[in-house]
Design a protein around this motif. Structure first.
Motif, PDB file in Angstrom:
ATOM      1  N   GLY A  95      25.376  -8.285  27.263  1.00 19.89           N
ATOM      2  CA  GLY A  95      25.684  -7.778  28.607  1.00 19.89           C
ATOM      3  C   GLY A  95      25.636  -6.280  28.739  1.00 19.89           C
ATOM      4  O   GLY A  95      26.036  -5.730  29.760  1.00 19.89           O
ATOM      5  N   PHE A  96      25.136  -5.599  27.715  1.00 20.41           N
ATOM      6  CA  PHE A  96      25.084  -4.132  27.768  1.00 20.41           C
ATOM      7  C   PHE A  96      23.801  -3.621  28.425  1.00 20.41           C
ATOM      8  O   PHE A  96      23.600  -2.433  28.545  1.00 20.41           O
ATOM      9  CB  PHE A  96      25.170  -3.549  26.356  1.00 20.41           C
ATOM     10  N   ILE A 133      22.662 -11.912  33.871  1.00 16.27           N
ATOM     11  CA  ILE A 133      21.885 -13.065  33.433  1.00 16.27           C
ATOM     12  C   ILE A 133      22.594 -13.794  32.287  1.00 16.27           C
ATOM     13  O   ILE A 133      22.598 -15.010  32.224  1.00 16.27           O
ATOM     14  CB  ILE A 133      20.476 -12.609  32.961  1.00 16.27           C
ATOM     15  N   SER A 134      23.220 -13.052  31.409  1.00 13.48           N
ATOM     16  CA  SER A 134      23.617 -13.621  30.131  1.00 13.48           C
ATOM     17  C   SER A 134      25.104 -13.877  29.939  1.00 13.48           C
ATOM     18  O   SER A 134      25.484 -14.708  29.124  1.00 13.48           O
ATOM     19  CB  SER A 134      23.159 -12.668  29.027  1.00 13.48           C
ATOM     20  N   ASN A 135      25.949 -13.181  30.668  1.00 19.97           N
ATOM     21  CA  ASN A 135      27.352 -13.175  30.266  1.00 19.97           C
ATOM     22  C   ASN A 135      28.019 -14.544  30.274  1.00 19.97           C
ATOM     23  O   ASN A 135      28.750 -14.886  29.354  1.00 19.97           O
ATOM     24  CB  ASN A 135      28.159 -12.217  31.161  1.00 19.97           C
ATOM     25  N   ILE A 136      27.754 -15.325  31.309  1.00 15.90           N
ATOM     26  CA  ILE A 136      28.484 -16.599  31.399  1.00 15.90           C
ATOM     27  C   ILE A 136      28.068 -17.528  30.266  1.00 15.90           C
ATOM     28  O   ILE A 136      28.901 -18.158  29.618  1.00 15.90           O
ATOM     29  CB  ILE A 136      28.288 -17.230  32.792  1.00 15.90           C
ATOM     30  N   ASN A 137      26.773 -17.568  29.980  1.00 18.46           N
ATOM     31  CA  ASN A 137      26.332 -18.375  28.837  1.00 18.46           C
ATOM     32  C   ASN A 137      26.987 -17.890  27.553  1.00 18.46           C
ATOM     33  O   ASN A 137      27.446 -18.678  26.730  1.00 18.46           O
ATOM     34  CB  ASN A 137      24.816 -18.315  28.703  1.00 18.46           C
ATOM     35  N   GLY A 138      27.011 -16.582  27.398  1.00 20.44           N
ATOM     36  CA  GLY A 138      27.597 -16.009  26.183  1.00 20.44           C
ATOM     37  C   GLY A 138      29.064 -16.372  26.049  1.00 20.44           C
ATOM     38  O   GLY A 138      29.534 -16.759  24.975  1.00 20.44           O
ATOM     39  N   MET A 139      29.782 -16.265  27.135  1.00 19.90           N
ATOM     40  CA  MET A 139      31.211 -16.581  27.101  1.00 19.90           C
ATOM     41  C   MET A 139      31.435 -18.046  26.764  1.00 19.90           C
ATOM     42  O   MET A 139      32.359 -18.401  26.047  1.00 19.90           O
ATOM     43  CB  MET A 139      31.843 -16.262  28.449  1.00 19.90           C
ATOM     44  N   GLN A 195      17.676  -8.984  27.432  1.00 19.94           N
ATOM     45  CA  GLN A 195      17.407  -7.539  27.355  1.00 19.94           C
ATOM     46  C   GLN A 195      17.704  -6.992  25.972  1.00 19.94           C
ATOM     47  O   GLN A 195      17.025  -6.104  25.498  1.00 19.94           O
ATOM     48  CB  GLN A 195      18.258  -6.790  28.386  1.00 19.94           C
ATOM     49  N   LEU A 196      18.757  -7.512  25.352  1.00 18.21           N
ATOM     50  CA  LEU A 196      19.189  -6.913  24.097  1.00 18.21           C
ATOM     51  C   LEU A 196      19.073  -7.870  22.923  1.00 18.21           C
ATOM     52  O   LEU A 196      19.665  -7.650  21.870  1.00 18.21           O
ATOM     53  CB  LEU A 196      20.624  -6.393  24.243  1.00 18.21           C
ATOM     54  N   ASP A 197      18.287  -8.947  23.130  1.00 17.18           N
ATOM     55  CA  ASP A 197      17.996  -9.878  22.033  1.00 17.18           C
ATOM     56  C   ASP A 197      19.250 -10.436  21.377  1.00 17.18           C
ATOM     57  O   ASP A 197      19.299 -10.604  20.161  1.00 17.18           O
ATOM     58  CB  ASP A 197      17.117  -9.190  20.959  1.00 17.18           C
ATOM     59  N   PHE A 254      25.175 -24.332  29.088  1.00 16.81           N
ATOM     60  CA  PHE A 254      25.311 -22.948  28.626  1.00 16.81           C
ATOM     61  C   PHE A 254      24.508 -22.720  27.347  1.00 16.81           C
ATOM     62  O   PHE A 254      24.016 -21.645  27.091  1.00 16.81           O
ATOM     63  CB  PHE A 254      26.782 -22.636  28.351  1.00 16.81           C
ATOM     64  N   HIS A 255      24.432 -23.782  26.558  1.00 14.73           N
ATOM     65  CA  HIS A 255      23.872 -23.628  25.226  1.00 14.73           C
ATOM     66  C   HIS A 255      23.177 -24.941  24.894  1.00 14.73           C
ATOM     67  O   HIS A 255      23.837 -25.971  24.728  1.00 14.73           O
ATOM     68  CB  HIS A 255      25.034 -23.336  24.254  1.00 14.73           C
TER      69      HIS A 255
END
Lengths: 108, 212, 417, 589
Positions: free
Chosen positions: D142-143, D150-156, D113-115, D94-95
């Protein structure tokens, strides 16, 4: 989006044929002029508004134009059943549920 | 007890304007894929409870028809067509010009003249437009206009449903099934719509008919 | 708590932003509070903040079943205005608008309040009469407002179709320049930070399951995570769930909870720098700083706690927006959501004592609560602190549904945002 | 698929083994199979599919086939031959770790998308934004247009690691529709431009266009507003039309008024209950005006109802209120009083209504019909069946202008014929078609209200000074009676309908102007009412206005002040709202 079984037309129809007329089984005082402002206000405006099982009055407005009841869950949106106005079975169930509520209603 | 009278002039030369008169004089719209027409009938709105035997007998005496036995049913014979609209509302279509005669006959045949005998008959011939839609694109036009499932298993010939049509409401019927011998779609539908909404429905169908 | 400033930003930047403070504390609740606020949305947090700030009552807890600002505060279209019709409501909302105007400074937190102006369009002659009436009343109440003709509207919103050939042409509008939008989350967070700093305990993930009531007087709340927490007074500010919480106290309210849906488009270049609302075609729209078009419409007509409604509402809202802005037809809808709004018969809130002593309710804001956040919190705090309803709150008592002194805002705003 | 489950109320559940979210069982009728259920082995997928297929077939109510509940048996029948192989366990990165702490490391973008960076997410958590919803809202994770696909799971996972908790404990934000962005025009479909809403036409629509009418939107209807002559402004046209009615005869298309046919032996009783006034004694051949109130005692519609026969009435409603009134009658009948024998049928579209109004109306009508028009026999508030230029009609002698007035109702199919004849025979009397603009002025000169303009849902019959239309002794408590007797509705200083006359006769007050008692007050001013209707009356030569004013009925003659938006404050006097022919002589002749 509900698919509602109209108990009069006896088939499912799309929600936009129907109109919701608010809580069902509201008892209109038999002699309105004999009620107090409090009693009248309760009848007119105060609603149970539950999260969960709710019985509502709906009209098949774009259809047979008859009113009927929907018993449904306001949280999951599951419709348990639809039934005609002269079906009294739910009325009995409702009276039981209500007998435990409104303990402090008279203080206002 | 009821006000019932002839609504059509005795002078037959008096010009009549159906709902769509302002669109075209022929009251027809078509292209290679659809044909839309306004058809004139006499419309009698009947309000009665099924339990009113006295009325249903009179109706039968005059028209030869019994009230539809189930909801959404249409019953008909050579002269009359009777639609179920709601448990106590029916629409009787009769030949143009016969509506007053039929209304009078039914009333005259009602044996029970007690004011408690509860029914209503209303001539609504001017109030609604009867539109007929056919052609290879008829089915797709209807599908674009209502959420109602018009598959023949759900809307066979002989069934009438009051339902949404674009932003208004109509009484919708399949009047002819597809002919299995032809490859083209030979279905036909009827749409009964209130007069003041008919222009909208007409334009809507014509617009849909133009689209692929 | 450290003050946010350009200097602090610079200082933290030198340090790779690694030691910013928590924005609010995360305390374990005490056994007793002077006042418990049930509901950690914008209104509840504002109430707690003003209790501490204006009235020096800091032994206060806000109890929230989810996360702070996670209900309607996070789900609305962020419109702020005060041009209501009746004196009672316009005074209340104007009180709120005045607080909005200095809120970022007050909280030392940028709530991104942008006074970009609000247009309420009229499409029929009766719409225009209603607009005249409302703007005239606003003016004499000291609330800014003007009536614009289509030409003037066109100057403010060049991309709107103000021509006569629409199905419902725009005949005019009311214009409140001081209205606008704010960042909804930031409002909740700003109030939370301020309240926490002043000693208020913010208890998240803790659900109130009932009230302790003795001799007709509330003495505490029962919770799922911490059991009984006692309190001298309890104020409930739970928006869509008001009916549910009221029933825990054996009360009924003149309220029904309905789904209210909204949606945003994909971000596009700036095209709309004001808020456009239309009761008649039934839709309202603004553009966020990020570029999305934020669009809302009316409520679903049935009761629902599902935070979702029916699609025809969305379809109609989109059609309404296209009636005003035909050139948005190729814009894409990105995300759609729903809130639960508690609606009153007269489209006005309830800020009131209840038959149970020391139990107060602030609810019934329907579709228009966001704009009232600071004002609602302020008058509710004053009422809780002094045991007597604030002057501005008095007309919004529950009694009105018995006496008949309703403040019917329906006539003025079918869409009361 | 997961999205679909969420869109209908489900909450995703994290599976550590799969490194993925799965749908929960919120939707009892939704079954997930295969990859959607975290199942990647082909034989298992087939097994799940068969079970789901059986369940679905059972749920669909198809009873033609005896579905075996024995999956193995069904599988035997299908006998799929597949190779089974084991998918290796999913591994997650994830990271990507870095030698330096995240905030010191090079930028690690999570949401492209949102840096949003890993450092940004960790900072959010450090600042106390611990709920995943807070993190999302604080960082904008995720906005974007991908909605976090693309990003949410990594972010979580980064949030979870920072909070030293599992991803399951961290949870996820809720997926909202749409799965992928959809254009507005795909959603609105063809319901745009002229199809945005229905346009309802009267049977005479084409005739109005021929006469150059401009139209007003009233509900969905297009109503003629005024008929300008060349270069005429609206005010000029309305003044001309008004004078024509007052001095000669005018013609209005009133077909849009709602018409409801009411039949049954209990029709009278029903009217007694839904109208505020009494209907027991209305004789056949007569009409009566009625007010309709809600249970709260507030006026919501009005209109004239005629007794067609002993058990047969025709009710008219306002144009905008027709659908609501019809529904109102039905709901009361069906839910509260099903024992009353009465049927309601909408006949708005059946009848075209042409109103001729003015001192010459009778002369014109006399040219069109043979029935006895003698005012002694065909009185004000009577109705008659008549043959009008050969067309069977119902003529109601009612008046919304205060003039001698006949509402000719003909079956809509024959409306054009009658209209054309009216114009033809009318030439001699300078018959002038008029629209809603003129109608509004004429009725205001008489103090007749328009529900929705002079009322706003907070006005009782008493507030309108129409106590005469409220029966005191009906046996059944009519709808609205209790409501209008609540404490607040009996206050003396309620806003009441009055007339206003400006000091300067030519000054037309703006509709919606607010009324104060003391001029030169500081803001906020104490407002006591507002102007509901206001016009220049060409017939009277001065402006007229209707207004609601607190305790206004007791303040006739008093001065009030109206601060306008141009800074000017106008003085006016409270007067009776009946400006023209207060005795009602003209409509009776």
């Amino acid at each position: 989006m509900f698919l509602i079984h109209c108990p009069i037309c006896n088939e499912p129809r799309s929600e936009d044929e129907f109109h919701c007329a608010g809580e069902g089984h509201i008892q209109r005082p038999l002699d309105p002029m004999a009620t107090s402002d409090k009693e009248w206000g309760d009848y007119l405006f105060f609603r149970s508004n539950p999260r969960g099982t709710y019985r509502e009055l709906w009209q098949h407005t774009i259809g047979c134009r008859k009113y009927f009841y929907i018993k449904r869950n306001t949280e999951t949106y599951q419709i348990y059943k639809t039934y005609k106005l002269d079906d009294k079975s739910e009325r009995v169930a409702l009276d039981k549920e209500h007998s435990n509520k409104n303990k402090f209603g008279d203080l206002l | 007890m009821y006000n019932c009278y002839q609504q059509t002039p005795s002078d037959l030369s008096i010009k009549k304007q159906l709902s769509m008169y302002h669109i075209s004089t022929e009251i027809k719209a078509s292209n290679a894929h659809y044909l839309l027409e306004e058809v004139e009938y006499g419309h009698l709105n009947i309000r009665v409870g099924r339990e009113n035997r006295c009325f249903t007998q009179a109706l039968h005496d005059v028209t030869g028809l019994q009230l539809p036995k189930t909801s959404l049913q249409v019953v008909q014979n050579d002269e009359f067509r009777l639609y179920w609209i709601s448990p106590d509302e029916f629409l009787l279509l009769v030949a143009v010009g016969r509506e007053f005669e039929i209304e009078k006959k039914i009333r005259a045949n009602i044996k029970n003249t007690d004011s408690a005998n509860h029914y209503a008959i209303l001539n609504v011939s001017s109030a609604q437009a009867f539109l007929k839609l056919s052609g290879s694109r008829a089915q797709s036009i209807i599908k674009k206009s209502t959420a109602y499932d018009i598959h023949p298993s759900n809307l066979p010939v002989g069934k009438a449903v009051t339902t949404t049509f674009a932003k208004t409401q109509v009484i919708l019927c399949r009047t002819k099934e597809k002919d299995l011998n032809t490859t083209s779609n030979s279905e036909e539908y009827s749409i009964i719509v209130r007069r003041s909404f008919s222009d909208y429905v007409w334009r809507w169908i014509v617009d849909a008919g133009k689209r692929e | 708590m450290k003050k946010y400033s350009a200097f602090s930003l610079f200082k933290h930047g030198l340090n790779h932003h690694q030691d910013w403070q928590r924005v609010w504390r995360n305390p374990t609740p005490k056994k007793h509070y002077d006042i418990i606020i049930v509901g950690g949305g914008g209104h509840g947090l504002a109430t707690a903040y003003y209790l501490a700030k204006e009235f020096g009552i800091t032994n206060v807890a806000v109890i929230e079943k989810g996360y702070l600002g996670g209900g309607n505060t996070a789900r609305n279209t962020t419109i702020v205005r005060s041009n209501y019709l009746w004196d009672e409501s316009s005074h209340l909302y104007e009180h709120s608008l005045k607080l909005w105007e200095s809120l970022s400074q007050e909280l030392n937190y940028n709530v991104m309040f942008s006074q970009r102006g609000v247009l309420n369009l009229g499409h029929t002659l009766q719409d225009m009469r209603d607009i005249q009436r409302r703007v005239n009343a606003n003016r004499l109440n000291g609330i800014d407002g003007e009536i614009l003709d289509p030409q003037q509207i066109k100057e403010i919103v060049p991309y709107m179709d103000c021509s006569a050939n629409r199905r419902y042409p725009v005949l005019g509008a009311s214009w409140q320049p001081r209205g606008g939008v704010a960042r909804h989350d930031a409002v909740a967070w700003g109030f939370a930070r301020g309240a926490s700093e002043l000693g208020v305990d913010l208890i998240q993930q803790c659900q109130v399951t009932g009230f302790e009531i003795k001799n007709g007087m509330v003495t505490g709340v029962k919770t799922d995570s911490y059991g009984l927490i006692s309190a001298a007074k309890v104020g409930c500010v739970v928006a869509g769930n008001s009916g549910v919480v009221a029933s825990m106290a054996g009360l009924r309210l003149p309220i029904e909870s309905h789904p209210l849906q909204a949606f945003v488009s994909e971000p596009i270049k700036p095209i709309l720098d004001t808020v456009v609302m239309s009761n008649h075609v039934h839709g309202y729209i603004s553009q966020s700083d990020k570029g999305d078009l934020v669009i809302g419409s009316g409520i679903d007509h049935y009761n629902g706690y599902g935070q979702r409604g029916s699609y025809p509402i969305i379809e109609h809202a989109v059609a309404a927006i296209l009636e005003l802005f035909p050139n948005f037809s190729r814009v894409r809808m990105n995300r759609q959501w729903g809130g639960i709004v508690d609606t009153c018969p007269d489209a006005c809130p309830i800020i009131s004592k209840t038959p149970i002593k020391n139990l107060y309710f602030n609810c019934g804001w329907g579709t228009g609560g966001f704009k009232a956040t600071p004002g609602s919190g302020h008058v509710f705090a004053a009422s809780l602190a002094k045991d007597e309803m604030h002057e501005l709150a008095k007309p919004f008592s529950l009694d009105r549904f018995y006496h008949g002194s309703l403040i019917d805002e329906h006539g003025a705003a079918g869409v009361a945002h | 698929m997961l999205h679909l489950s969420c869109h209908t109320g489900g909450r995703p559940i994290w599976s550590d083994a799969l490194c993925a979210f799965l749908a929960d069982d919120f939707n009892k009728e939704m079954q997930c199979v295969g990859a959607a259920n975290g199942q990647y082995a082909l034989d298992k997928i087939i097994e799940e599919s068969v079970i789901a297929g059986i369940n679905a077939a059972k749920l669909s109510g198809n009873e033609n086939h005896d579905f075996s509940s024995n999956v193995n048996k069904e599988l035997d029948i299908l006998k799929p031959k597949v190779e089974t192989y084991l998918a290796s366990k999913a591994q997650a990165i994830f990271h990507i770790p870095h030698a330096k702490a995240t905030f010191m490391a090079p930028k690690q973008f999570v949401d492209f998308q949102l840096d949003v960076t890993a450092a940004g997410i960790e900072l959010a958590v450090a600042e106390g934004f611990e709920s995943i919803e807070h993190v999302k809202r604080y960082t904008a994770l995720g906005f974007g247009t991908d909605q976090g696909k693309i990003s949410n799971i990594n972010g979580m996972a980064i949030v979870a690691k920072k909070l030293k908790q599992s991803i399951a404990e961290t949870g996820t934000t809720i997926f909202r529709p749409n799965y992928t962005p959809v254009t507005f025009d795909a959603i609105a479909g063809r319901n745009v431009n002229s199809f945005f809403d229905v346009e309802r036409y009267t049977p005479l629509h084409r005739e109005h266009i021929k006469l150059g009418a401009l139209f007003e939107d009233v509900g969905q209807w297009k109503r003629p507003w005024y008929y300008p002559d060349d270069n005429e402004t609206m005010n000029e046209a309305v003044a001309r039309e008004c004078l024509a009615v007052r001095s000669g005869v005018g013609l209005l298309d009133a077909s849009t008024l709602g018409k409801i046919d009411i039949q049954g032996k209990d029709a009278r009783e029903f009217l007694n209950r839904v109208y505020t006034n009494a209907w027991s004694k209305l004789p056949v051949g007569r009409c009566r005006y009625g007010l309709m109130c809600g249970e709260d005692g507030m006026v919501f519609d009005d209109g004239v109802t005629a007794c067609l026969a002993e058990n047969h009435f025709i009710m008219t409603t306002t144009t905008g209120g027709a659908a609501h009134v019809y529904q109102w009658l039905e709901i009361w009948h069906q839910t509260e009083w099903p024992e009353l024998d009465v049927y309601f049928t909408t006949v708005t579209d059946q009848w075209a209504t042409m109103t001729i109004s003015g001192p010459k109306a009778r002369f014109l009508l006399a040219k069109m019909t043979d029935i006895d028009l003698n005012p002694e026999s065909f009185k004000f508030m009577d109705w008659r069946e008549a043959d009008v230029v050969g067309v069977p009609s119902r003529i109601f002698r009612i008046s919304f202008t205060g003039e001698q007035s006949y509402e000719i109702n003909v079956p809509a199919n024959y409306a054009v014929v009658v209209w054309e004849k009216l114009l033809e025979y009318g030439q001699e009397f300078e018959l002038t078609p008029y629209g809603t603009g003129t109608m509004h002025v004429l009725r205001a000169e008489k103090g007749f209200i328009i529900v929705g303009q002079d009322t706003d849902g907070s006005v009782t019959p008493a507030d309108l000074n129409m106590g005469w239309a409220v029966a005191k002794n009906k046996p059944f408590s009519f709808i609205g009676q209790r409501g209008m007797n609540r404490e607040d509705c009996l206050r003396e200083d309620r806003k009441q309908l009055v007339g206003l006359k400006t000091k300067h006769p030519n000054q037309v007050l703006p509709e919606g102007a607010q009324i104060i008692l003391q001029p030169n007050q500081p803001i906020p001013m104490k407002m006591v009412g507002h102007v509901t209707s206001s016009y220049f009356s060409a017939a009277l030569g001065h402006s007229i206005a209707m207004a609601v004013v607190k305790n206004g009925i007791n303040k006739l003659g008093d001065s009030v002040y109206l601060p306008l938006d141009n800074g000017e404050t106008v003085e006016a006097n409270i007067c009776s709202p009946i400006f023209y022919d207060p005795e009602g002589a003209k409509q009776n002749v």
